[in-house]
Motif scaffolding. Sequence first.
Motif, PDB file in Angstrom:
ATOM      1  N   LEU A  16       0.846  -1.184   0.000  1.00 17.26           N
ATOM      2  CA  LEU A  16       0.000   0.000   0.000  1.00 17.26           C
ATOM      3  C   LEU A  16       0.882   1.235   0.000  1.00 17.26           C
ATOM      4  O   LEU A  16       1.931   1.252   0.642  1.00 17.26           O
ATOM      5  CB  LEU A  16      -0.882   0.049   1.249  1.00 17.26           C
ATOM      6  CG  LEU A  16      -1.937  -1.012   1.418  1.00 17.26           C
ATOM      7  CD1 LEU A  16      -2.637  -0.821   2.753  1.00 17.26           C
ATOM      8  CD2 LEU A  16      -2.940  -0.959   0.293  1.00 17.26           C
ATOM      9  N   ALA A  17       0.437   2.290  -0.695  1.00 17.73           N
ATOM     10  CA  ALA A  17       1.172   3.547  -0.696  1.00 17.73           C
ATOM     11  C   ALA A  17       0.204   4.680  -0.970  1.00 17.73           C
ATOM     12  O   ALA A  17      -0.749   4.529  -1.750  1.00 17.73           O
ATOM     13  CB  ALA A  17       2.268   3.532  -1.751  1.00 17.73           C
ATOM     14  N   ALA A  18       0.444   5.808  -0.323  1.00 18.80           N
ATOM     15  CA  ALA A  18      -0.351   6.996  -0.597  1.00 18.80           C
ATOM     16  C   ALA A  18      -0.016   7.485  -2.001  1.00 18.80           C
ATOM     17  O   ALA A  18       1.153   7.538  -2.388  1.00 18.80           O
ATOM     18  CB  ALA A  18      -0.058   8.071   0.434  1.00 18.80           C
ATOM     19  N   ALA A  19      -1.054   7.819  -2.763  1.00 19.41           N
ATOM     20  CA  ALA A  19      -0.865   8.301  -4.138  1.00 19.41           C
ATOM     21  C   ALA A  19      -1.698   9.570  -4.310  1.00 19.41           C
ATOM     22  O   ALA A  19      -2.773   9.558  -4.886  1.00 19.41           O
ATOM     23  CB  ALA A  19      -1.275   7.236  -5.145  1.00 19.41           C
ATOM     24  N   GLY A  20      -1.211  10.643  -3.749  1.00 18.18           N
ATOM     25  CA  GLY A  20      -1.979  11.886  -3.775  1.00 18.18           C
ATOM     26  C   GLY A  20      -3.141  11.780  -2.807  1.00 18.18           C
ATOM     27  O   GLY A  20      -2.964  11.479  -1.634  1.00 18.18           O
ATOM     28  N   GLU A  21      -4.354  11.998  -3.308  1.00 16.05           N
ATOM     29  CA  GLU A  21      -5.545  11.914  -2.457  1.00 16.05           C
ATOM     30  C   GLU A  21      -6.095  10.493  -2.378  1.00 16.05           C
ATOM     31  O   GLU A  21      -7.061  10.247  -1.677  1.00 16.05           O
ATOM     32  CB  GLU A  21      -6.627  12.856  -2.984  1.00 16.05           C
ATOM     33  CG  GLU A  21      -6.245  14.321  -2.852  1.00 16.05           C
ATOM     34  CD  GLU A  21      -7.359  15.240  -3.282  1.00 16.05           C
ATOM     35  OE1 GLU A  21      -8.510  14.789  -3.375  1.00 16.05           O
ATOM     36  OE2 GLU A  21      -7.066  16.410  -3.520  1.00 16.05           O
ATOM     37  N   ALA A  22      -5.501   9.571  -3.092  1.00 18.89           N
ATOM     38  CA  ALA A  22      -5.958   8.174  -3.099  1.00 18.89           C
ATOM     39  C   ALA A  22      -4.852   7.281  -2.527  1.00 18.89           C
ATOM     40  O   ALA A  22      -3.759   7.743  -2.223  1.00 18.89           O
ATOM     41  CB  ALA A  22      -6.290   7.736  -4.522  1.00 18.89           C
ATOM     42  N   LEU A  38      -6.425   1.698  -7.354  1.00 19.60           N
ATOM     43  CA  LEU A  38      -6.496   2.843  -6.467  1.00 19.60           C
ATOM     44  C   LEU A  38      -7.757   2.759  -5.626  1.00 19.60           C
ATOM     45  O   LEU A  38      -8.770   2.209  -6.067  1.00 19.60           O
ATOM     46  CB  LEU A  38      -6.518   4.145  -7.272  1.00 19.60           C
ATOM     47  CG  LEU A  38      -5.267   4.460  -8.068  1.00 19.60           C
ATOM     48  CD1 LEU A  38      -5.497   5.686  -8.944  1.00 19.60           C
ATOM     49  CD2 LEU A  38      -4.086   4.690  -7.145  1.00 19.60           C
ATOM     50  N   ALA A  39      -7.694   3.315  -4.427  1.00 16.89           N
ATOM     51  CA  ALA A  39      -8.837   3.338  -3.525  1.00 16.89           C
ATOM     52  C   ALA A  39      -8.801   4.651  -2.741  1.00 16.89           C
ATOM     53  O   ALA A  39      -7.740   5.265  -2.604  1.00 16.89           O
ATOM     54  CB  ALA A  39      -8.791   2.144  -2.582  1.00 16.89           C
ATOM     55  N   PRO A  40      -9.948   5.082  -2.207  1.00 14.79           N
ATOM     56  CA  PRO A  40      -9.986   6.365  -1.510  1.00 14.79           C
ATOM     57  C   PRO A  40      -9.305   6.384  -0.141  1.00 14.79           C
ATOM     58  O   PRO A  40      -8.919   7.448   0.340  1.00 14.79           O
ATOM     59  CB  PRO A  40     -11.480   6.653  -1.365  1.00 14.79           C
ATOM     60  CG  PRO A  40     -12.145   5.330  -1.460  1.00 14.79           C
ATOM     61  CD  PRO A  40     -11.275   4.493  -2.345  1.00 14.79           C
ATOM     62  N   ASP A  41      -9.158   5.237   0.497  1.00 18.58           N
ATOM     63  CA  ASP A  41      -8.524   5.188   1.820  1.00 18.58           C
ATOM     64  C   ASP A  41      -7.862   3.825   2.019  1.00 18.58           C
ATOM     65  O   ASP A  41      -8.097   2.904   1.247  1.00 18.58           O
ATOM     66  CB  ASP A  41      -9.538   5.477   2.936  1.00 18.58           C
ATOM     67  CG  ASP A  41     -10.722   4.537   2.918  1.00 18.58           C
ATOM     68  OD1 ASP A  41     -10.516   3.314   3.040  1.00 18.58           O
ATOM     69  OD2 ASP A  41     -11.865   5.021   2.779  1.00 18.58           O
ATOM     70  N   PRO A  42      -7.021   3.690   3.047  1.00 26.26           N
ATOM     71  CA  PRO A  42      -6.291   2.427   3.239  1.00 26.26           C
ATOM     72  C   PRO A  42      -7.188   1.218   3.459  1.00 26.26           C
ATOM     73  O   PRO A  42      -6.882   0.127   2.966  1.00 26.26           O
ATOM     74  CB  PRO A  42      -5.421   2.685   4.471  1.00 26.26           C
ATOM     75  CG  PRO A  42      -5.329   4.154   4.612  1.00 26.26           C
ATOM     76  CD  PRO A  42      -6.577   4.718   4.005  1.00 26.26           C
TER      77      PRO A  42
END
Length: 67
Positions: A16-22, A38-42
């Motif tokens: 998992l990695a943060a990709a901007g706002e996703a 991509l997903a909106p939160d972890p």
Amino acid sequence: MDESPTPTAGGFRLSLAAAGEAWSWRLTTPEGGRLGGLAPDPSAACRSAAFAAAVAAALDRARSRRI
């Protein structure tokens, strides 16, 4: 991905990695195949990866069956 892969049931590895706002998730199969999205939160990323792992495992089982 910035984070090291986490082993999961069935031999899959999840990153998992943060990709901007996703949040970006990547699932690596035991054979080395990669699935991602991509997903909106972890937590949504983990659920998406879990669904992808279930589908990949089912496809592997179906591929190994002979009629």
